[in-house]
Structure formats: C-alpha cells, structure tokens
Motif scaffolding. Structure first.
Motif, PDB file in Angstrom:
ATOM      1  N   ILE A 211       0.806  -1.359   0.102  1.00  0.00           N
ATOM      2  CA  ILE A 211       0.015   0.019  -0.161  1.00  0.00           C
ATOM      3  C   ILE A 211       0.973   1.230   0.043  1.00  0.00           C
ATOM      4  O   ILE A 211       0.686   2.195  -0.684  1.00  0.00           O
ATOM      5  CB  ILE A 211      -0.868  -0.145   1.105  1.00  0.00           C
ATOM      6  N   ARG A 212       1.885   1.247   0.763  1.00  0.00           N
ATOM      7  CA  ARG A 212       2.988   2.313   0.689  1.00  0.00           C
ATOM      8  C   ARG A 212       3.371   2.769  -0.498  1.00  0.00           C
ATOM      9  O   ARG A 212       3.231   3.676  -1.121  1.00  0.00           O
ATOM     10  CB  ARG A 212       4.098   1.905   1.861  1.00  0.00           C
ATOM     11  N   PHE A 213       3.773   1.469  -1.345  1.00  0.00           N
ATOM     12  CA  PHE A 213       4.296   1.692  -2.650  1.00  0.00           C
ATOM     13  C   PHE A 213       3.208   2.302  -3.579  1.00  0.00           C
ATOM     14  O   PHE A 213       3.504   3.000  -4.423  1.00  0.00           O
ATOM     15  CB  PHE A 213       4.874   0.277  -3.136  1.00  0.00           C
ATOM     16  N   LEU A 214       2.088   1.717  -3.553  1.00  0.00           N
ATOM     17  CA  LEU A 214       1.080   2.069  -4.360  1.00  0.00           C
ATOM     18  C   LEU A 214       0.689   3.484  -4.290  1.00  0.00           C
ATOM     19  O   LEU A 214       0.423   4.229  -5.128  1.00  0.00           O
ATOM     20  CB  LEU A 214      -0.392   1.097  -3.917  1.00  0.00           C
ATOM     21  N   LEU A 215       0.795   4.006  -3.102  1.00  0.00           N
ATOM     22  CA  LEU A 215       0.312   5.394  -2.719  1.00  0.00           C
ATOM     23  C   LEU A 215       1.377   6.350  -2.897  1.00  0.00           C
ATOM     24  O   LEU A 215       1.400   7.604  -3.503  1.00  0.00           O
ATOM     25  CB  LEU A 215      -0.199   5.690  -1.488  1.00  0.00           C
ATOM     26  N   LEU A 216       2.882   6.103  -2.512  1.00  0.00           N
ATOM     27  CA  LEU A 216       3.903   6.976  -2.719  1.00  0.00           C
ATOM     28  C   LEU A 216       5.053   6.914  -3.839  1.00  0.00           C
ATOM     29  O   LEU A 216       5.598   7.795  -4.260  1.00  0.00           O
ATOM     30  CB  LEU A 216       4.686   6.917  -1.591  1.00  0.00           C
ATOM     31  N   HIS A 217       4.688   5.810  -4.829  1.00  0.00           N
ATOM     32  CA  HIS A 217       5.594   5.564  -5.825  1.00  0.00           C
ATOM     33  C   HIS A 217       4.808   5.168  -7.188  1.00  0.00           C
ATOM     34  O   HIS A 217       4.967   3.905  -7.624  1.00  0.00           O
ATOM     35  CB  HIS A 217       6.665   4.396  -5.508  1.00  0.00           C
ATOM     36  N   PRO A 218       3.997   5.766  -7.594  1.00  0.00           N
ATOM     37  CA  PRO A 218       3.143   5.577  -8.783  1.00  0.00           C
ATOM     38  C   PRO A 218       3.657   5.550 -10.007  1.00  0.00           C
ATOM     39  O   PRO A 218       3.012   4.963 -11.093  1.00  0.00           O
ATOM     40  CB  PRO A 218       1.776   6.549  -8.511  1.00  0.00           C
ATOM     41  N   ASP A 219       5.139   5.948 -10.286  1.00  0.00           N
ATOM     42  CA  ASP A 219       5.805   5.999 -11.512  1.00  0.00           C
ATOM     43  C   ASP A 219       4.825   6.670 -12.582  1.00  0.00           C
ATOM     44  O   ASP A 219       4.601   6.364 -13.422  1.00  0.00           O
ATOM     45  CB  ASP A 219       5.976   4.539 -11.799  1.00  0.00           C
ATOM     46  N   LEU A 220       4.819   8.055 -12.149  1.00  0.00           N
ATOM     47  CA  LEU A 220       4.073   8.945 -13.027  1.00  0.00           C
ATOM     48  C   LEU A 220       4.929  10.345 -12.884  1.00  0.00           C
ATOM     49  O   LEU A 220       5.408  10.517 -11.915  1.00  0.00           O
ATOM     50  CB  LEU A 220       2.642   9.210 -12.471  1.00  0.00           C
ATOM     51  N   PRO A 221       4.674  10.997 -13.961  1.00  0.00           N
ATOM     52  CA  PRO A 221       5.433  12.381 -13.993  1.00  0.00           C
ATOM     53  C   PRO A 221       4.708  13.297 -12.853  1.00  0.00           C
ATOM     54  O   PRO A 221       3.394  13.025 -12.530  1.00  0.00           O
ATOM     55  CB  PRO A 221       4.933  12.918 -15.206  1.00  0.00           C
ATOM     56  N   LEU A 222       5.467  14.265 -12.163  1.00  0.00           N
ATOM     57  CA  LEU A 222       5.023  14.747 -11.108  1.00  0.00           C
ATOM     58  C   LEU A 222       3.582  15.771 -11.446  1.00  0.00           C
ATOM     59  O   LEU A 222       2.613  15.729 -10.475  1.00  0.00           O
ATOM     60  CB  LEU A 222       5.905  16.096 -10.703  1.00  0.00           C
ATOM     61  N   ALA A 223       3.465  15.896 -12.734  1.00  0.00           N
ATOM     62  CA  ALA A 223       2.341  16.687 -13.059  1.00  0.00           C
ATOM     63  C   ALA A 223       1.077  15.823 -12.953  1.00  0.00           C
ATOM     64  O   ALA A 223      -0.118  16.454 -12.672  1.00  0.00           O
ATOM     65  CB  ALA A 223       2.348  17.380 -14.470  1.00  0.00           C
ATOM     66  N   ALA A 224       1.053  14.675 -12.944  1.00  0.00           N
ATOM     67  CA  ALA A 224      -0.014  13.748 -12.942  1.00  0.00           C
ATOM     68  C   ALA A 224      -0.409  13.103 -11.501  1.00  0.00           C
ATOM     69  O   ALA A 224      -1.300  12.607 -11.404  1.00  0.00           O
ATOM     70  CB  ALA A 224       0.301  12.512 -13.855  1.00  0.00           C
ATOM     71  N   ARG A 225       0.651  13.443 -10.785  1.00  0.00           N
ATOM     72  CA  ARG A 225       0.584  12.551  -9.418  1.00  0.00           C
ATOM     73  C   ARG A 225      -0.680  13.354  -8.479  1.00  0.00           C
ATOM     74  O   ARG A 225      -1.226  12.446  -7.796  1.00  0.00           O
ATOM     75  CB  ARG A 225       1.834  12.899  -8.587  1.00  0.00           C
ATOM     76  N   PRO A 226      -1.099  14.588  -8.571  1.00  0.00           N
ATOM     77  CA  PRO A 226      -2.192  15.021  -7.842  1.00  0.00           C
ATOM     78  C   PRO A 226      -3.409  14.466  -8.111  1.00  0.00           C
ATOM     79  O   PRO A 226      -4.501  14.057  -7.352  1.00  0.00           O
ATOM     80  CB  PRO A 226      -2.193  16.687  -8.005  1.00  0.00           C
TER      81      PRO A 226
END
Length: 289
Positions: A211-226
């Motif tokens: 769950i920690r990986f799922l939430l904190l490391h989604p492998d997305l550009p910074l602009a897409a993370r929000p």
C-alpha cells in the motif's frame, strides 16, 4: 489531436499498456457471440470512469488476505512494473466483459496458466496457491464489491433494483470459468461471502509495504500525481473502517472524498470520451458485420 484526445490517449496507454490499441480493436472489433449486451449492468459498470477508483480500492482490499498478498509479494512485479500488471488486469476485464466468448475464454485460460506457477509458503509454513478456489473467491468478491461501491458513488448511471443482482451474477460468469466455486449471484450473497472471509483478513507487513508503494511510488510524472492521489484518496474513503485500520490508512472526511473522487472521475470521463466513442463505433460495425 485536441487536448482532450491527448490526455485520453495518455491515460489509455498508461492503463491498457503499449498494446492497448491492438487489444481494444480485438475486444470491440472481433465478430462473434458475447456473454453480455452492450448496455447490460456489467458493461455499464466496467466501462465507466469510476473503475479507476474501484480498481485502487480493490487492490487495497485484496491485500488484506495474507495468502493473496504473499502471492503478490513473492511473484508479482508490482514494484518494478506496477502499470504493466494493471494493464494485464484491465485487458482481462475488458476481454471478459466486452470481448467475444472465445476470446474471453482464451484470456481466462491464460490467467489460469500464469497462476500455476504462483505457489509458495507463508511465513508460518502454510502453503498457498493462486489457483486455490477459496483464494480466487476472495479476490473476486473484493474486486466486485469495490467496483460496485465506486460505481454507486461516482458512476454516471447507477445500478438500481434488480440491476444490482444482475451485475453480481454477470461477474460470476468469468469467475466461475476461472475457478471460483459458487460465485455470488445476488448482492446479498456478495455481502455474506465477503463477511465469511472476515476472520482471515489482517494487515500484514507485506500489505503495508504494498500500500505504501501504491500510494507513494506510482511511477507517474509529477504533473500527474495530484490526479492520481485524488483517485487514491477516493478509494481509501470507500474502504470499510476496519480495512482502513488494518492497512494503517487515515480516515478521509466524506466531503473531501466526494469532491476529489467526483472531480477525478469527471476529468477521466471527459478525457476518454473519444476512446469510448471509437469503441462504440467498433461495436456497431461488428454487430452489422
């Protein structure tokens, strides 16, 4: 290509993988008998933007079964290729919901073959196997409960009355072929089956790590993370209180949950509208062939 089309294409590639366009052509453009009508409850739920929230909730809820989570931790590439695994799941759902019966059965057999090697031992020495019908049952009901919960909250056309039982029964078609014994046929049966697993569920270190990986490391550009975090927050807000506690996730205020989830799903629905229109065109062409 318009801004909407560019965003939609990027979303589709991320979720469906590099072969997503080819898979969509096969799913919607292959002639042949299908299990479900285009406007059936399962097609409405699985074709809606609320699935982005439901899918994340399903991953979180499924992680509470120690054997299911151990199998993921031992064999899955969720840390190295989280989106590749998601693409496999989305292709499976698309093929078994919208594809021909022949293609649906083929993808089910492929999953069964992949599951044959997913075996191992729990920390206490208990063996586990991904093809275990009891374990498959948990994955199925956690998934369907999540899709239904997300669609109830964020879906464009909610399921009402007998449509809800029909949806549960329709999801049982693929589940039965996959190896689930007596998949639920009604919403009441779904609730009872979920409750029956209650004593087996707990938040293990492997679940907390996932769950920690799922939430904190989604492998997305910074602009897409929000946007991604809005979907994840909405998924957390739909979890049962006990599940959130076991996974060490904070409570989400109802207003925050509704606002973030509604905004995220509306944006996805807007962005992917051209892709859905293309799929409908393929379906019409296939029906007329």
């Amino acid at each position: 290509m318009t801004l909407r089309e560019r965003i939609g294409a990027e979303l589709f590639r991320k979720v469906a993988g590099p072969d997503g366009d080819r898979a969509r052509e096969r799913v919607h453009g292959t002639p042949g008998p299908r299990w479900f009508a285009p406007d059936s409850p399962i097609a409405r739920v699985h074709g809606d933007a609320s699935m982005f929230v439901g899918g994340l909730r399903a991953l979180m809820l499924q992680s509470l079964h120690p054997a299911a989570m151990q199998g993921v931790a031992d064999h899955s590439g969720y840390k190295g290729d989280m989106w590749g695994r998601l693409a496999q799941v989305s292709t499976y759902l698309a093929m078994t919901t919208f594809g021909t019966e022949r293609d649906a059965l083929q993808v089910i057999r492929a999953v069964q073959r992949a599951h044959e090697s997913v075996t191992g031992t729990m920390p206490d020495g208990t063996p586990y196997a991904a093809n275990d019908p009891h374990l498959l049952g948990w994955v199925h009901v956690a998934e369907i409960d999540s899709f239904l919960a997300a669609h109830d909250r964020y879906g464009r056309r909610r399921l009402v009355g007998p449509e809800r039982d029909e949806y549960v029964a329709q999801t049982g078609v693929a589940a039965g072929h996959l190896g689930v014994i007596d998949p639920p046929q009604t919403e009441d049966e779904l609730r009872r089956m979920l409750a029956a697993y209650g004593s087996e569920l707990r938040g293990t270190p492997a679940a907390h790590d996932a769950i920690r990986f799922l939430l904190l490391h989604p492998d997305l550009p910074l602009a897409a993370r929000p946007g991604y975090l809005s979907l994840a927050t909405a998924a957390i807000g739909l979890l049962p209180t006990d599940a959130r506690r076991e996974l060490r996730l904070p409570p989400v205020p109802p207003v925050t949950n509704r606002v973030l989830g509604a905004a995220a799903t509306r944006t996805i629905r807007w962005a992917m509208s051209s892709g859905h229109e293309h799929a409908r065109t393929l379906q019409q062409q296939t029906a007329g062939a």
